[in-house]
Design an enzyme around this catalytic site. Structure first.
Site, PDB file in Angstrom:
ATOM      1  N   CYS A   1      37.428  31.621  34.900  1.00  0.00           N
ATOM      2  CA  CYS A   1      38.627  31.568  35.748  1.00  0.00           C
ATOM      3  C   CYS A   1      39.648  30.541  35.272  1.00  0.00           C
ATOM      4  CB  CYS A   1      38.235  31.284  37.190  1.00  0.00           C
ATOM      5  SG  CYS A   1      37.187  32.570  37.857  1.00  0.00           S
TER       6      CYS A   1
ATOM      7  N   HIS B   1      45.109  29.879  40.821  1.00  0.00           N
ATOM      8  CA  HIS B   1      44.144  30.921  40.474  1.00  0.00           C
ATOM      9  C   HIS B   1      43.819  31.710  41.739  1.00  0.00           C
ATOM     10  CE1 HIS B   1      40.716  33.057  39.111  1.00  0.00           C
ATOM     11  NE2 HIS B   1      39.844  32.337  39.786  1.00  0.00           N
TER      12      HIS B   1
ATOM     13  N   ASN C   1      40.188  39.143  42.439  1.00  0.00           N
ATOM     14  CA  ASN C   1      40.108  38.059  41.457  1.00  0.00           C
ATOM     15  C   ASN C   1      40.026  38.680  40.058  1.00  0.00           C
ATOM     16  OD1 ASN C   1      39.439  35.908  39.833  1.00  0.00           O
ATOM     17  ND2 ASN C   1      37.788  35.126  41.136  1.00  0.00           N
TER      18      ASN C   1
END
Ligand code: ACO
Length: 343
Positions: free
Chosen positions: A121, A270, A300
């Site tokens: 990530c 994020h 995501n």
């Protein structure tokens, strides 16, 4: 020493929309739209079709970024490809992308370097820091930085895997990091990691300490147990650490720049969980109009979240030249990163 600025942005998401309810009706997962929405903010995500991989998703995103930078493909000096869903174990997805972009063709082929970044990530922030450092050092003039993920192929789309499978989607975002003499671009960035938490969010697939690294059956066919095959996550621990680390990383880059949150025009978080970002936003007193979210639509997309956000914000006219931007990410490893960029 030149500055390193983001000269172009681009993104691509596959066309197939998978709504929260589709996880139940199409895949038979015991979940509900309300459960996912309430805890994560996700309403739908995109899944790529069979036959499409991360390098494929990266192609249109990269082409858009290069075009928006006003460049030709062969102006690029380097590719940095951030992904946790690389097309194969090796080689990395960067070389597949290089070939798909046509960079190996013709008499003027430059055979530019292709680097894969495996920081999940926070992969985009790690890649941005790497690209900006190369540009500032004079090692490259234009670096293509891509974050692309094909999660749908590697999610346990059953009730057993619902805590992870309901979070992720496929997509790609790209930026070009270019040299400039103008007073703008990537300013401070801060990268961090805490390997004590390496197993808290992981997808192991194999164990290289074993002989062979994947157990075989009597016919020599590899056998992967479900707990190795699929990602494992302690969601509550990830949530708690994400909040703490992202806030601290943001504060560190602000201190390094001698600014406060109030000096920042736009924040790009994020997109792991809307609740993580809302908590940080509330805690730091960041008004809604300074924050972009798209987790509702894409879930995501790991290394792709921030470059997709940047490209969408620029396309919508929300992100404009002269703005001071903060970017921050956290993920598996644990790893994290934050950056201040003058657009
Ligand atoms: N639908 C319905 N029930 C579910 C689902 C689902 N999709 N997923 C889990 N559950 C169930 C669990 O099985 C469990 O049931 P049980 O009590 O019968 O055992 C129950 O819900 C509670 O599970 P928890 O995991 O404790 O739920 P929690 O409230 O922690 O929420 C979540 C889970 C949403 C994953 C949350 O922990 C979270 O978002 N954490 C952050 C993780 C994250 O963002 N990861 C992304 C990757 S890392 C990164 O990008 C930062």
């Amino acid at each position: 020493m030149p500055n390193a600025y983001i000269s172009g942005t681009g993104f691509y998401v596959p066309p197939r929309v998978v709504k929260n309810d589709d996880l139940r009706t199409q895949y038979g997962i015991d979940t509900t739209h309300e459960w996912i929405l309430q805890r994560t903010g996700i309403e739908e995500r995109r899944f790529a079709d069979e036959g499409v991989g991360s390098a494929d998703l990266a192609v249109p995103a990269a082409q858009m970024a290069v075009k928006n930078a006003g460049l030709q493909m062969n102006d690029l000096d380097m590719i940095v490809f951030a992904t946790l869903s690389s097309d194969h174990c090796f080689p990395g997805s960067g070389v597949y992308l290089q070939e798909k972009l046509g960079l190996c063709k013709g008499d003027d082929a430059k055979f530019v370097g292709a680097l894969d970044v495996r920081n999940q990530c926070s992969g985009f922030i790690y890649s941005l820091g790497t690209a900006a450092s190369m540009v500032k050092a004079g090692a490259a003039k234009h670096v293509l930085v891509v974050g692309a993920e094909t999660h749908s192929a590697a999610l346990d789309l059953t009730t057993r895997g619902r805590n992870v499978a309901s979070l992720f989607g496929d997509g790609a975002g790209a930026v070009v990091v270019s040299a400039t003499e103008e007073d703008r671009g990537v300013r401070s960035f801060k990268l961090g990691a805490d390997g004590r938490f390496a197993d808290v969010l992981s997808q192991k697939v194999w164990d290289i300490k074993k002989r062979p690294f994947i157990p075989q059956n009597a016919d020599g066919v590899g056998q992967i147990a479900p707990e190795m095959m699929w990602a494992q996550m302690d969601g509550k621990l990830v949530f708690k650490n994400a909040v703490e680390r992202m806030m601290r990383a943001l504060m560190e880059v602000c201190v390094a720049e001698g600014i406060t949150g109030q000096d920042i025009d736009m924040f790009f978080f994020h997109q792991a969980n809307l609740r993580i970002n809302q908590y940080i936003q509330q805690h730091l007193g960041i008004p809604d109009e300074k924050v972009c979210h798209n987790i509702m639509r894409y879930g995501n997309t790991t290394a792709a979240t921030i470059p997709i956000l940047l490209a969408e914000a620029e396309q919508q006219g929300r992100l404009k030249r002269g703005m001071k931007c903060a970017m921050v990410a956290f993920g598996s490893g644990f790893t994290w990163g934050a950056a201040i960029v003058d657009w």
